[in-house]
Design an enzyme around this catalytic site. Structure first.
Site, short mmCIF file in Angstrom:
data_model
loop_
_atom_site.label_atom_id
_atom_site.label_comp_id
_atom_site.label_asym_id
_atom_site.label_seq_id
_atom_site.Cartn_x
_atom_site.Cartn_y
_atom_site.Cartn_z
N GLY A 67 40.66 41.73 53.79
CA GLY A 67 39.91 41.53 52.58
C GLY A 67 40.61 42.20 51.41
O GLY A 67 41.61 42.89 51.57
N ASP A 69 42.16 42.24 47.24
CA ASP A 69 43.13 41.50 46.43
C ASP A 69 44.49 42.16 46.56
O ASP A 69 44.83 42.71 47.62
CB ASP A 69 42.64 41.43 44.98
N VAL A 70 45.28 42.15 45.51
CA VAL A 70 46.65 42.62 45.56
C VAL A 70 46.73 44.14 45.42
O VAL A 70 45.95 44.74 44.67
CB VAL A 70 47.52 41.93 44.48
N THR A 71 47.63 44.76 46.16
CA THR A 71 47.86 46.20 46.05
C THR A 71 49.32 46.48 46.39
O THR A 71 50.09 45.58 46.70
CB THR A 71 46.91 47.01 46.94
N ILE A 134 41.11 50.32 49.71
CA ILE A 134 40.63 49.92 51.03
C ILE A 134 40.65 48.40 51.14
O ILE A 134 40.18 47.70 50.24
CB ILE A 134 39.19 50.45 51.29
N PHE A 147 43.17 51.80 54.79
CA PHE A 147 43.13 52.47 53.49
C PHE A 147 44.50 53.02 53.10
O PHE A 147 45.38 53.22 53.95
CB PHE A 147 42.11 53.62 53.51
N CYS A 164 43.76 45.55 43.06
CA CYS A 164 42.48 45.12 43.64
C CYS A 164 41.81 44.04 42.81
O CYS A 164 40.60 43.85 42.88
CB CYS A 164 41.54 46.31 43.82
#
Length: 206
Positions: A67, A69-71, A134, A147, A164
């Protein structure tokens, strides 16, 4: 609960290790495991992530089955991948996310940093910005992914994305919060203690 310090590990190598362990834990052939590690620099995006949140077209992003978005992951960041059987611990994904946040808040507190949750945004924040990220996945109620905690990374890497999926998201680190010089190994040790201490309080086995 077994804890493995993996050191520096390529992202795809860690993903393959997670997939193998998740299958074995689900089959009852391995014990629950927490992997703690660092990655070489890599951007990842969750299965439902929006490519519009990649602001720099030169950025190469790995799409993965979690789950969020982008990180970004890379040097100066501690990453944790807990592989836990929620089938035996209540089958409550929402509580799992709140547990991970609680672990990170406890770890920050141990270093004199006040972390908090932000309603509607999974992760941990300080007054200066987002400090821990996370993103999880679950296979047959066994968790994977997890995380990341900014200890002392180069925060400029986050300017190339909307972290995110949050436009203009401020990002901070333990070093920026006044905790410098800081040993990543000290942080890893504290994370281990907090994870084990809180797991059976939040998600007890029957």
């Amino acid at each position: 609960m077994r804890i493995i310090d993996c050191g520096l590990m390529e992202y795809h190598q860690s993903l393959a290790l997670q997939e193998r362990l998740v299958a074995a834990i689900g089959a009852g052939n391995e014990e629950e495991t927490l992997l703690l590690l660092q990655h070489p620099p890599v951007y990842t995006i969750g299965r439902g992530g929006n490519p519009a949140n990649i602001l720099d077209p030169a950025v190469r992003v790995e799409r993965v089955n979690r789950g969020g978005d982008v990180t970004w992951h890379g040097p100066g960041q501690v990453v944790g991948y807990p592989l836990v059987n929620l089938g035996r611990r209540g089958r409550d994904l929402h509580r799992w996310l709140r547990f991970l946040e609680e672990v990170l808040v406890h770890t920050l507190t141990a270093f004199g940093i006040k972390g908090h949750r932000c309603p509607g945004s999974t992760g941990v924040w300080t007054a200066q910005g987002k400090i821990a990220f996370i993103g999880v996945g679950v296979r047959r109620w066994v968790t994977m992914h997890g995380f990341s905690l900014n200890v002392l990374p180069d925060l400029a890497v986050f300017s190339r994305i909307n972290p995110c999926g949050i436009s203009g998201c401020p990002v901070t680190s333990m070093a920026m919060e006044g905790q410098s010089p800081l040993s990543e190994q000290q942080v890893v040790l504290q994370l281990k203690n907090d994870f084990v201490h809180l797991l059976n309080r939040w998600l007890p086995l029957p």
